[in-house]
Design a protein around this motif. Structure first.
Motif, PDB file in Angstrom:
ATOM      1  N   PHE A  45       0.851  -1.192   0.000  1.00  0.00           N
ATOM      2  CA  PHE A  45       0.000   0.000   0.000  1.00  0.00           C
ATOM      3  C   PHE A  45       0.883   1.237   0.000  1.00  0.00           C
ATOM      4  O   PHE A  45       1.743   1.400   0.865  1.00  0.00           O
ATOM      5  CB  PHE A  45      -0.862  -0.035   1.266  1.00  0.00           C
ATOM      6  N   THR A  46       0.694   2.116  -0.974  1.00  0.00           N
ATOM      7  CA  THR A  46       1.435   3.376  -1.068  1.00  0.00           C
ATOM      8  C   THR A  46       0.421   4.509  -1.116  1.00  0.00           C
ATOM      9  O   THR A  46      -0.573   4.420  -1.839  1.00  0.00           O
ATOM     10  CB  THR A  46       2.295   3.418  -2.343  1.00  0.00           C
ATOM     11  N   ALA A  47       0.673   5.547  -0.340  1.00  0.00           N
ATOM     12  CA  ALA A  47      -0.275   6.663  -0.327  1.00  0.00           C
ATOM     13  C   ALA A  47       0.451   7.988  -0.164  1.00  0.00           C
ATOM     14  O   ALA A  47       1.489   8.071   0.496  1.00  0.00           O
ATOM     15  CB  ALA A  47      -1.274   6.488   0.813  1.00  0.00           C
ATOM     16  N   ALA A  48      -0.121   9.002  -0.773  1.00  0.00           N
ATOM     17  CA  ALA A  48       0.226  10.394  -0.497  1.00  0.00           C
ATOM     18  C   ALA A  48      -1.019  10.942   0.182  1.00  0.00           C
ATOM     19  O   ALA A  48      -2.057  11.128  -0.460  1.00  0.00           O
ATOM     20  CB  ALA A  48       0.545  11.148  -1.779  1.00  0.00           C
ATOM     21  N   PHE A  49      -0.937  11.133   1.499  1.00  0.00           N
ATOM     22  CA  PHE A  49      -2.137  11.393   2.283  1.00  0.00           C
ATOM     23  C   PHE A  49      -1.843  12.380   3.398  1.00  0.00           C
ATOM     24  O   PHE A  49      -0.839  12.262   4.099  1.00  0.00           O
ATOM     25  CB  PHE A  49      -2.638  10.068   2.886  1.00  0.00           C
ATOM     26  N   ASP A  50      -2.717  13.356   3.570  1.00  0.00           N
ATOM     27  CA  ASP A  50      -2.617  14.334   4.648  1.00  0.00           C
ATOM     28  C   ASP A  50      -3.639  13.965   5.710  1.00  0.00           C
ATOM     29  O   ASP A  50      -4.841  14.161   5.522  1.00  0.00           O
ATOM     30  CB  ASP A  50      -2.876  15.736   4.101  1.00  0.00           C
ATOM     31  N   GLU A  51      -3.183  13.400   6.824  1.00  0.00           N
ATOM     32  CA  GLU A  51      -4.099  12.942   7.872  1.00  0.00           C
ATOM     33  C   GLU A  51      -4.920  14.076   8.482  1.00  0.00           C
ATOM     34  O   GLU A  51      -6.048  13.868   8.910  1.00  0.00           O
ATOM     35  CB  GLU A  51      -3.321  12.208   8.967  1.00  0.00           C
ATOM     36  N   SER A  52      -4.384  15.287   8.504  1.00  0.00           N
ATOM     37  CA  SER A  52      -5.110  16.396   9.130  1.00  0.00           C
ATOM     38  C   SER A  52      -6.326  16.827   8.315  1.00  0.00           C
ATOM     39  O   SER A  52      -7.323  17.281   8.873  1.00  0.00           O
ATOM     40  CB  SER A  52      -4.181  17.590   9.361  1.00  0.00           C
ATOM     41  N   THR A  53      -6.268  16.674   6.988  1.00  0.00           N
ATOM     42  CA  THR A  53      -7.394  17.077   6.131  1.00  0.00           C
ATOM     43  C   THR A  53      -8.158  15.885   5.561  1.00  0.00           C
ATOM     44  O   THR A  53      -9.259  16.054   5.043  1.00  0.00           O
ATOM     45  CB  THR A  53      -6.905  17.937   4.955  1.00  0.00           C
ATOM     46  N   GLY A  54      -7.551  14.695   5.604  1.00  0.00           N
ATOM     47  CA  GLY A  54      -8.186  13.510   5.017  1.00  0.00           C
ATOM     48  C   GLY A  54      -8.122  13.486   3.508  1.00  0.00           C
ATOM     49  O   GLY A  54      -8.863  12.759   2.858  1.00  0.00           O
ATOM     50  N   VAL A  55      -7.214  14.268   2.920  1.00  0.00           N
ATOM     51  CA  VAL A  55      -7.087  14.374   1.473  1.00  0.00           C
ATOM     52  C   VAL A  55      -5.880  13.570   1.003  1.00  0.00           C
ATOM     53  O   VAL A  55      -4.812  13.641   1.607  1.00  0.00           O
ATOM     54  CB  VAL A  55      -6.941  15.854   1.048  1.00  0.00           C
ATOM     55  N   GLY A  56      -6.074  12.810  -0.083  1.00  0.00           N
ATOM     56  CA  GLY A  56      -4.937  12.078  -0.619  1.00  0.00           C
ATOM     57  C   GLY A  56      -5.320  11.080  -1.683  1.00  0.00           C
ATOM     58  O   GLY A  56      -6.472  11.009  -2.123  1.00  0.00           O
ATOM     59  N   THR A  57      -4.320  10.309  -2.066  1.00  0.00           N
ATOM     60  CA  THR A  57      -4.467   9.283  -3.093  1.00  0.00           C
ATOM     61  C   THR A  57      -3.658   8.066  -2.673  1.00  0.00           C
ATOM     62  O   THR A  57      -2.577   8.204  -2.100  1.00  0.00           O
ATOM     63  CB  THR A  57      -3.954   9.789  -4.457  1.00  0.00           C
ATOM     64  N   TYR A  58      -4.189   6.864  -2.973  1.00  0.00           N
ATOM     65  CA  TYR A  58      -3.444   5.638  -2.681  1.00  0.00           C
ATOM     66  C   TYR A  58      -3.342   4.774  -3.929  1.00  0.00           C
ATOM     67  O   TYR A  58      -4.140   4.881  -4.860  1.00  0.00           O
ATOM     68  CB  TYR A  58      -4.108   4.840  -1.550  1.00  0.00           C
ATOM     69  N   VAL A  59      -2.358   3.892  -3.923  1.00  0.00           N
ATOM     70  CA  VAL A  59      -2.194   2.838  -4.916  1.00  0.00           C
ATOM     71  C   VAL A  59      -1.882   1.566  -4.144  1.00  0.00           C
ATOM     72  O   VAL A  59      -0.991   1.565  -3.286  1.00  0.00           O
ATOM     73  CB  VAL A  59      -1.052   3.134  -5.908  1.00  0.00           C
ATOM     74  N   ALA A  60      -2.612   0.482  -4.427  1.00  0.00           N
ATOM     75  CA  ALA A  60      -2.400  -0.786  -3.723  1.00  0.00           C
ATOM     76  C   ALA A  60      -2.235  -1.924  -4.722  1.00  0.00           C
ATOM     77  O   ALA A  60      -3.022  -2.050  -5.655  1.00  0.00           O
ATOM     78  CB  ALA A  60      -3.575  -1.076  -2.799  1.00  0.00           C
TER      79      ALA A  60
END
Length: 135
Positions: free
Chosen positions: A50-65
């Motif tokens: 699982f790879t993600a570019a994700f901002d936990e504070s805003t809940g915004v991002g994208t993942y690739v699995a």
């Protein structure tokens, strides 16, 4: 044919792997491994990178699995790989992609091809489906 299932995440382990060379962006990139347990018309387990570019504070991002599944699909035993990705603005799924990796099927799933999808119900139930052909 369509096969559906629910799944639970049995383990989620962040990895130490980081992109090199390091590049500073507005959304941090992380890597993890996961194990999922599937139940329904799809029964078995999936090992996930699982790879993600994700901002936990805003809940915004994208993942690739990238997932390696072993078990049964509507009674057919074997294994195969599938890949999926999506983006979120915090409470949605957009830009979804899901495909079974060509030539990855084994045993009774040799020759599997197709696509699928993931959804999370309001109560938190995780659903997966495969629209597939064998042959």
């Amino acid at each position: 044919m369509r096969a559906t299932a629910t799944f639970t995440v049995n383990s989620f382990a962040p990895a130490e792997l980081k992109p090199e060379p390091a590049v500073s962006t507005g959304t941090p990139v992380g890597v993890a491994t996961m194990e999922k347990i599937l139940q329904g018309e799809v029964v078995g387990r999936a090992a996930t990178l699982f790879t993600a570019a994700f901002d936990e504070s805003t809940g915004v991002g994208t993942y690739v699995a990238m997932e390696s599944f072993e078990g049964s699909l509507q009674g057919r035993e074997g294994s195969f790989n599938f890949v999926h990705s999506a983006s979120t603005s915090g409470n949605d799924r957009t830009a979804e992609f899901f495909t079974i990796v060509p030539s990855s099927g084994t045993r009774e799933l040799t020759g599997i091809s197709g696509a699928g999808g993931l959804a999370v119900d309001a109560d938190g139930t995780h659903r997966i489906w495969f629209d597939y052909e064998i042959g």
